[in-house]
Design a protein around this motif. Structure first.
Motif, PDB file in Angstrom:
ATOM      1  N   THR A 115      29.685  45.406  35.052  1.00  0.00           N
ATOM      2  CA  THR A 115      28.729  44.652  34.241  1.00  0.00           C
ATOM      3  C   THR A 115      29.306  43.343  33.721  1.00  0.00           C
ATOM      4  OG1 THR A 115      29.396  45.850  32.263  1.00  0.00           O
ATOM      5  CG2 THR A 115      27.525  46.720  33.491  1.00  0.00           C
ATOM      6  N   ARG A 116      30.630  43.238  33.714  1.00  0.00           N
ATOM      7  CA  ARG A 116      31.280  42.010  33.261  1.00  0.00           C
ATOM      8  C   ARG A 116      32.629  41.901  33.938  1.00  0.00           C
ATOM      9  NH1 ARG A 116      35.046  39.966  29.995  1.00  0.00           N
ATOM     10  NH2 ARG A 116      35.827  41.960  29.281  1.00  0.00           N
ATOM     11  N   LEU A 117      32.978  40.695  34.302  1.00  0.00           N
ATOM     12  CA  LEU A 117      34.298  40.409  34.851  1.00  0.00           C
ATOM     13  C   LEU A 117      34.855  39.229  34.077  1.00  0.00           C
ATOM     14  CD1 LEU A 117      36.450  40.954  37.050  1.00  0.00           C
ATOM     15  CD2 LEU A 117      35.262  39.268  38.459  1.00  0.00           C
ATOM     16  N   GLY A 118      36.042  39.397  33.516  1.00  0.00           N
ATOM     17  CA  GLY A 118      36.669  38.318  32.766  1.00  0.00           C
ATOM     18  C   GLY A 118      37.046  37.155  33.669  1.00  0.00           C
ATOM     19  N   ALA A 119      37.386  36.049  33.033  1.00  0.00           N
ATOM     20  CA  ALA A 119      37.794  34.854  33.774  1.00  0.00           C
ATOM     21  C   ALA A 119      39.041  35.146  34.594  1.00  0.00           C
ATOM     22  CB  ALA A 119      38.054  33.706  32.809  1.00  0.00           C
ATOM     23  N   ILE A 120      39.157  34.478  35.711  1.00  0.00           N
ATOM     24  CA  ILE A 120      40.334  34.597  36.576  1.00  0.00           C
ATOM     25  C   ILE A 120      40.987  33.222  36.605  1.00  0.00           C
ATOM     26  CG2 ILE A 120      41.147  35.059  38.914  1.00  0.00           C
ATOM     27  CD1 ILE A 120      38.759  36.969  39.222  1.00  0.00           C
ATOM     28  N   GLU A 121      42.044  33.073  35.819  1.00  0.00           N
ATOM     29  CA  GLU A 121      42.720  31.786  35.686  1.00  0.00           C
ATOM     30  C   GLU A 121      44.042  31.845  36.443  1.00  0.00           C
ATOM     31  OE1 GLU A 121      44.661  28.972  32.232  1.00  0.00           O
ATOM     32  OE2 GLU A 121      43.094  30.382  31.690  1.00  0.00           O
ATOM     33  N   GLU A 172      51.343  32.690  39.865  1.00  0.00           N
ATOM     34  CA  GLU A 172      51.641  33.817  38.995  1.00  0.00           C
ATOM     35  C   GLU A 172      50.520  34.841  39.099  1.00  0.00           C
ATOM     36  OE1 GLU A 172      53.006  32.969  35.120  1.00  0.00           O
ATOM     37  OE2 GLU A 172      54.108  31.205  35.749  1.00  0.00           O
ATOM     38  N   PRO A 173      50.847  36.126  38.954  1.00  0.00           N
ATOM     39  CA  PRO A 173      49.781  37.132  38.962  1.00  0.00           C
ATOM     40  C   PRO A 173      48.768  36.856  37.852  1.00  0.00           C
ATOM     41  CG  PRO A 173      51.931  38.175  39.112  1.00  0.00           C
ATOM     42  CD  PRO A 173      52.171  36.723  38.818  1.00  0.00           C
ATOM     43  N   VAL A 174      47.527  37.199  38.125  1.00  0.00           N
ATOM     44  CA  VAL A 174      46.423  36.958  37.204  1.00  0.00           C
ATOM     45  C   VAL A 174      46.025  38.277  36.556  1.00  0.00           C
ATOM     46  CG1 VAL A 174      44.004  36.233  37.076  1.00  0.00           C
ATOM     47  CG2 VAL A 174      45.555  35.104  38.673  1.00  0.00           C
ATOM     48  N   GLU A 175      45.788  38.257  35.262  1.00  0.00           N
ATOM     49  CA  GLU A 175      45.267  39.437  34.579  1.00  0.00           C
ATOM     50  C   GLU A 175      43.834  39.157  34.170  1.00  0.00           C
ATOM     51  OE1 GLU A 175      47.605  41.390  31.617  1.00  0.00           O
ATOM     52  OE2 GLU A 175      49.472  40.649  32.511  1.00  0.00           O
TER      53      GLU A 175
END
Length: 146
Positions: free
Chosen positions: A30-36, A56-59
């Motif tokens: 239902t929601r996906l946070g930003a992928i920076e 760098e790995p993204v969280e």
């Protein structure tokens, strides 16, 4: 010119996405946070910055309704495999940003996804009846545009 309030053909909508992770089957988030995504940098002797060319790995976080039983079980199994370090627990997925017609406008490969945590929703008796959601903490090694 497109009139104000009208969705342009081919526009990616903020609330329309599909995240496909093969290890979990078909899960509706239902929601996906930003992928920076950022590059690793180093400071040189002359105090200038230089990139190493590595990302760098993204969280990020993804939410999913607690009452979707089969989906919750699939995500719990994946989380358990990640905790145990089971071979194959890290996988690749595809993020599709969808347009008004439901077709992908932009897509990205999320390479090296693992589930590094989950949050069980808080319980509040004063809530207005909104469905509870689990929050899954994801780590992604690399994001590759398709």
């Amino acid at each position: 010119m497109i009139p104000k309030g009208t969705v342009a053909p081919g526009a990616a909508l903020a609330n329309a996405f599909r995240l496909e992770i093969p290890i979990t089957g078909s899960v509706v988030f239902t929601r996906l946070g930003a992928i920076e995504q950022t590059l690793t940098t180093v400071t040189m002797a002359d105090q200038t910055a230089q990139t190493t060319g590595k990302v760098e790995p993204v969280e990020t976080e993804a939410e999913q309704y607690a009452h979707h039983g089969a989906e919750v079980l699939a995500l719990e199994a994946w989380y358990a495999a990640c905790k145990a370090g089971t071979p194959g627990h890290k996988t690749a997925g595809v993020l599709h940003m969808l347009g008004a017609d439901g077709n992908p406008v932009r897509s990205f490969i999320l390479d090296g996804i693992l589930c590094k945590g989950r949050t069980i929703p808080e319980h509040d008796a004063s809530g207005d009846g909104e469905g509870q959601r689990f929050t899954w903490k994801l780590m992604v090694d690399n994001v590759i545009p398709l």
